[in-house]
Design a protein around this motif. Sequence first.
Motif, mmCIF file in Angstrom:
data_model
loop_
_atom_site.group_PDB
_atom_site.id
_atom_site.type_symbol
_atom_site.label_atom_id
_atom_site.label_comp_id
_atom_site.label_asym_id
_atom_site.label_seq_id
_atom_site.Cartn_x
_atom_site.Cartn_y
_atom_site.Cartn_z
ATOM 1 N N ALA A 66 0.834 -1.133 -0.034
ATOM 2 C CA ALA A 66 -0.010 0.081 -0.019
ATOM 3 C C ALA A 66 0.740 1.444 0.004
ATOM 4 C CB ALA A 66 -0.952 0.023 1.088
ATOM 5 N N SER A 67 0.692 2.203 -0.801
ATOM 6 C CA SER A 67 1.296 3.464 -0.950
ATOM 7 C C SER A 67 1.319 4.137 0.423
ATOM 8 C CB SER A 67 0.648 4.393 -1.995
ATOM 9 O OG SER A 67 0.881 3.794 -3.331
ATOM 10 N N ASN A 68 2.507 4.690 0.614
ATOM 11 C CA ASN A 68 2.452 5.716 1.812
ATOM 12 C C ASN A 68 2.010 5.071 3.312
ATOM 13 O OD1 ASN A 68 2.409 7.241 -0.627
ATOM 14 N ND2 ASN A 68 2.506 8.950 0.722
ATOM 15 N N SER A 69 2.374 3.707 3.262
ATOM 16 C CA SER A 69 1.852 3.102 4.622
ATOM 17 C C SER A 69 3.158 2.701 5.713
ATOM 18 C CB SER A 69 1.257 1.683 4.144
ATOM 19 O OG SER A 69 2.113 0.917 3.638
ATOM 20 N N GLY A 70 4.091 3.586 5.295
ATOM 21 C CA GLY A 70 5.488 2.940 6.338
ATOM 22 C C GLY A 70 5.510 3.843 7.564
ATOM 23 N N ARG A 71 4.613 4.264 8.028
ATOM 24 C CA ARG A 71 4.594 4.870 9.602
ATOM 25 C C ARG A 71 4.513 4.012 10.603
ATOM 26 N NH1 ARG A 71 5.892 10.439 8.607
ATOM 27 N NH2 ARG A 71 5.002 10.817 10.522
ATOM 28 N N ILE A 72 5.122 4.200 11.531
ATOM 29 C CA ILE A 72 5.367 3.722 12.758
ATOM 30 C C ILE A 72 4.944 4.409 13.866
ATOM 31 C CG2 ILE A 72 7.879 4.118 13.150
ATOM 32 C CD1 ILE A 72 8.109 1.583 14.862
ATOM 33 N N SER A 73 4.174 4.256 14.888
ATOM 34 C CA SER A 73 3.816 4.599 16.161
ATOM 35 C C SER A 73 4.689 4.247 17.273
ATOM 36 C CB SER A 73 2.192 4.511 16.390
ATOM 37 O OG SER A 73 1.366 4.918 15.275
ATOM 38 N N ALA A 74 4.836 5.220 18.220
ATOM 39 C CA ALA A 74 5.496 4.874 19.598
ATOM 40 C C ALA A 74 4.513 5.680 20.624
ATOM 41 C CB ALA A 74 6.742 5.373 19.569
ATOM 42 N N GLY A 75 4.196 4.917 21.492
ATOM 43 C CA GLY A 75 3.440 5.331 22.588
ATOM 44 C C GLY A 75 4.118 5.110 24.161
#
Lengths: 575, 74
Positions: A66-75
Amino acid sequence: MADKIFRVNMTDLSTSIEDVPANWAGHGGRGLTSNIVAAEVPPTCHPLGPNNKLVFAPGLLSGTTASNSGRISAGAKSPLTGTIKESNSGGTSAQRLAKIGCKALIVEGKPQDDSWYSLSITSDGVTITKEEELIGKGNFDVVTAVEKRFTDKIGILSIGQTGEMLMSSANISVKDPDSHVRSLGRGGLGAVMGSKKIKFIALDAGDGKVEIADPEAFKAANKTFTKALVDHPVSQALGTYGSNVLVNIINEAGGLPTKNFTAGQFEGHEQISGETMHDLIVERGGKPKHGCHQGCVIQCSQIYNDLKGNYKTSGFEYESIWAMGADCNIDNLDQIAEMDHILDDIGIDTIETAVAFGVAMEGGVLEFGDSNEMIRIMKEEIATGTALGRVIGNGAGNVGRTYGVTRVPVVKNQAIPAYDPRAIKGIGVTYATSTQGADHTMGYTIATEILGVGGTADPLSKEGQVELSRNLQIATAAIDSTGMCLFIAFAALDDGTCLPALIDMINARFGIKLTADDVTNLGMSILKTEHAFNIAAGFTNLDDRLPEFFETEPIAPHNAVWDFSGEELDTFWNF
Amino acid sequence: MQVQVKLFAFFREGRFIKEDRELPEGTSAGKVVDDLGIDREEIGVLMINSRHCQFDTTLQEGDIYAIFPVIGGG
């Protein structure tokens, strides 16, 4: 293989791999980190103590094509704000974690001695190793050394010196495809990682792949989605000028905070603008267009070279350039690029740190416009942890308290970014009500108020602004769960094919049948979960307010003040 | 009447950054766009004196008129 939860306990140095509980199965990215923090972290705990947990999660679509789907979250619970925190970033880690089969990595506890460690993660699990060589080093050295130890394909999450020293503006760096770094920037999550004594996390996905339940449907939806992104004119402008294209338009609108929020227009705006930056990049053989992760079709990043044509920085964002530029009264883009590089290396949030410098300038620590002194302080004080370095490295609010400055642009102790809420009121609603302290990305009303994307709203009027911010904050919480870059929102607001295609991709990935209403409900539930955590941590509606000076000091050129009542702001939570 | 016209992003290519223009009384914002050879479809934002305006807004003596393509960031 099915996705799993990877857990690391730094108190007894144990690790485990667990099945995903049913109530977390539909979550990814921010939705997952916030749900885990809410479920497992005592809201009143000390953010740097053993009871806080640091959670990493790739988005629902990360690791796919999927295009542009490379975000990682940290919490975690934030040491800067004391609220729940989610920070997200590009780079290669989201895709690595997803391909490892790690739905979330939970780091808990705290070592009982002074040893430092690294984590190495593969599909087989987590290995904890003592670390000595890289302690005291900056992120660029860490990336080089870790690639040498493993391979250049390795994903890396790391902290710089400021994270080691537990400064509450410290960020977590994420290696990008060119072995430079992106940042999980806001809220001091680097200090949380430092408190757990982890210098870096290496992510080896081997030949792991993400399973797709319905590959044909996925491919078709991705094609529609990608076309919506590529065709949107905002995407095209981002690829040419980067997010820094905003300097001139926000300045023109009178909402570019200048000299620690004392004016809304900056005389030197043209010198630090996206247009000037583009020309300098081309002139020096850099790249105006560059992606922070594989599969990005917008490419808002860039390679910015110095005067001699050598690499200086990338991911050179509007907010960073505004903060080190207009807010500190500096109009030299090369000096700003130098500072951007230093802050990436020592691992500290550019927005928080530069706004802290603006407050320090007002407090007489250094002169407005003195970029040489800023660079000296970054290298000699912040990087080494002198008393002044720690005062600034603990954020704008801390500088204000230390030097008795009353004009301190923070909400819930987090620095207000690059849009003045007196001249652009909707974004002020977002700053005030966000579950994370002042953060433009939580509900980007600028799109509608200034840029005319997704409708229009008068930036100087209060009308409709609470509703606008609420709708955008709900949508953003959902987008932040998918692994998608928030810049898909411009296409999503204008092109009717974009969001349905995104939902179709999620459905095809997991073999489920989400509807648009389900996605809205997901966004609402994430916000409510985060809000409940904050209330249990001791926050009240009175914390959902802007600093007093915005009500009493009109800002030029519109001579506008912040005029929302507390009661009006409190209606934000009526959903 | 004299109006200062400012262009941004790729609208500057082959044109100018800032120019003082002598315009007939009653000139509309849209007319200036047309005379510059810019397709109205490409317009993102128009501002007169730092306030958003429309194609049919009439310019006044001394106005500062800014013309932006569709742009975004954040």
